[in-house]
Design an enzyme around this catalytic site. Structure first.
Site, short mmCIF file in Angstrom:
data_model
loop_
_atom_site.label_atom_id
_atom_site.label_comp_id
_atom_site.label_asym_id
_atom_site.label_seq_id
_atom_site.Cartn_x
_atom_site.Cartn_y
_atom_site.Cartn_z
N LYS A 1 1.52 4.05 -11.27
CA LYS A 1 0.81 2.82 -10.89
C LYS A 1 0.67 1.88 -12.09
CE LYS A 1 -0.31 3.64 -6.49
NZ LYS A 1 -0.30 2.73 -5.35
N GLY B 1 -7.93 18.38 -13.84
CA GLY B 1 -7.74 16.93 -13.97
C GLY B 1 -8.88 16.10 -13.42
N TYR C 1 0.99 10.26 -11.18
CA TYR C 1 0.52 9.29 -10.18
C TYR C 1 -0.05 8.06 -10.88
CZ TYR C 1 -2.66 7.12 -6.86
OH TYR C 1 -3.34 6.20 -6.10
N PHE D 1 0.82 -1.22 0.00
CA PHE D 1 0.00 0.00 0.00
C PHE D 1 0.85 1.27 0.00
CE2 PHE D 1 -2.45 -3.32 2.10
CZ PHE D 1 -3.66 -3.23 1.46
#
Ligand code: UDP
Length: 331
Positions: A144, A288, A140, A72
């Site tokens: 991922k 965004g 970001y 996490f």
């Protein structure tokens, strides 16, 4: 099972550690406490450190025979990622690569990864299923997605099986009131509305009322933290028991969207029972933010047998409100 939870002192990780511990599993938490809190790491054994620290990882993996790793720990603020992309590629991509390499060396082959709806970018259609194109629009989401890609290659080359769970909006708090959301600074909608209701901040600002939605405010899919964690537990069990293998990915949400205005209304309903109210202000759109993000979670239900227990909005808010009140006393 013996499980390493990296980032187990954060919001999602701490709930996961509690759930695993309550189910009788033995948990080691690795957290550098950069955004986590040792007060939240009240289950499992806390090791304060970073997955960038290969020597620390080597010693942990030599000491314990982990059945799996849940990961996490990540930097997760979209705006910050636009300003400091290097932090995101280092923290998220490089440190995860380090962790995966140590796992391979120690033949630990089960990995559950905290991915995000931000890997999809601007939605082409909603609800968003796993076939939706993944075109992240910020570092970001890109960081991922790079990890999802690495996981495919680690399965092909090393047989390391993984499940990436792409969260929509994680929210709510431990139904027993012990744990909850603590971000510094807080940027998420529900805790911000609750802080406005408890008096910890003056007001809540609605970021835009001119979206192409029924009431003009953005729609998101809010999933209770306990439901989110139960999907992780099912995913790890499926890998460890050999029911699933490969580099799998599932979208995780309730499949139902609520607008910012609906969230504010729901909070008003709940907090008015305690005689509280809040001031709402109007603001500009946040750059965004897509108008609507809703998950199609059919696949995770079919393949892992996941079922949300806390999909009702008022329950989500009640749990988060109980935590906000407790946290106010804690601060
Ligand atoms: N939002 C808002 N005011 C705030 C914070 C968030 O109107 O003070 C809106 C935001 O524009 C988005 C929704 O609430 O449409 C959820 O935002 P959050 O940051 O909680 O999660 P995100 O969807 O960005 O992951």
């Amino acid at each position: 099972m013996q499980v390493l939870v990296v980032g187990g002192a954060g919001y999602i990780g701490s709930h996961m550690v509690k759930q695993l511990s309550r189910a009788g599993h033995s948990v080691v938490v690795l957290d550098n406490l950069s955004t986590g809190f040792c007060e939240l790491a009240c289950y499992g054994e806390l090791v304060v450190g970073d997955s960038a620290d290969t020597a620390l990882l080597e010693s942990l993996f030599s000491k314990h025979k982990f059945d799996g790793v849940m990961h996490f720990a990540a930097a997760s603020l979209v705006g910050e990622s636009m300003q400091h992309p290097g932090k995101y590629y280092r923290n998220n991509v490089v440190n995860t690569l380090n962790l995966l390499e140590v796992m391979v060396r120690h033949e630990v082959n089960h990995f559950i990864f905290s991915s995000t709806a931000a890997t999809f970018g601007e939605p082409v259609y909603v609800p968003i299923d796993e076939a939706h194109p993944q075109q992240p629009i910020n570092p970001y989401g890109a960081s991922k997605l790079m990890i999802e890609r690495m996981l495919q290659d680690f399965y092909s080359a090393h047989g390391l099986s993984s499940v990436s769970l792409r969260y929509f909006n994680a929210c709510g708090a431990d139904p027993e009131g012990e744990l909850g959301e603590c971000h510094e600074p807080e940027t998420h909608l529900i805790p911000l509305i609750l802080q406005a209701a408890s008096g910890r901040r003056e007001s809540i600002t609605v970021f835009g009322r001119d979206y192409a939605t029924e009431d003009g405010t953005c729609i998101r899919d809010y999933i209770h933290i306990e439901d989110l964690c139960s999907a992780h537990a099912l995913a790890l069990e499926a890998l460890v028991q050999g029911k699933k293998q490969g580099a799998l990915a599932y979208n995780l949400g309730n499949g139902h969207g609520y607008s910012v205005q609906q969230m504010i209304d729901a909070v008003q309903r709940v907090v008015s029972e305690d005689g509280c109210s809040l001031i709402v202000e109007e603001g500009a759109r946040r750059p965004g933010d897509p108008a609507t993000l809703v998950a199609d979670a059919t696949l995770v239900k079919q393949e892992l047998g996941w079922q949300p227990q806390y999909a009702m909005l008022d329950i989500i808010i009640r749990h988060a409100w109980a935590w906000e009140k407790r946290r106010n006393a804690w601060l």
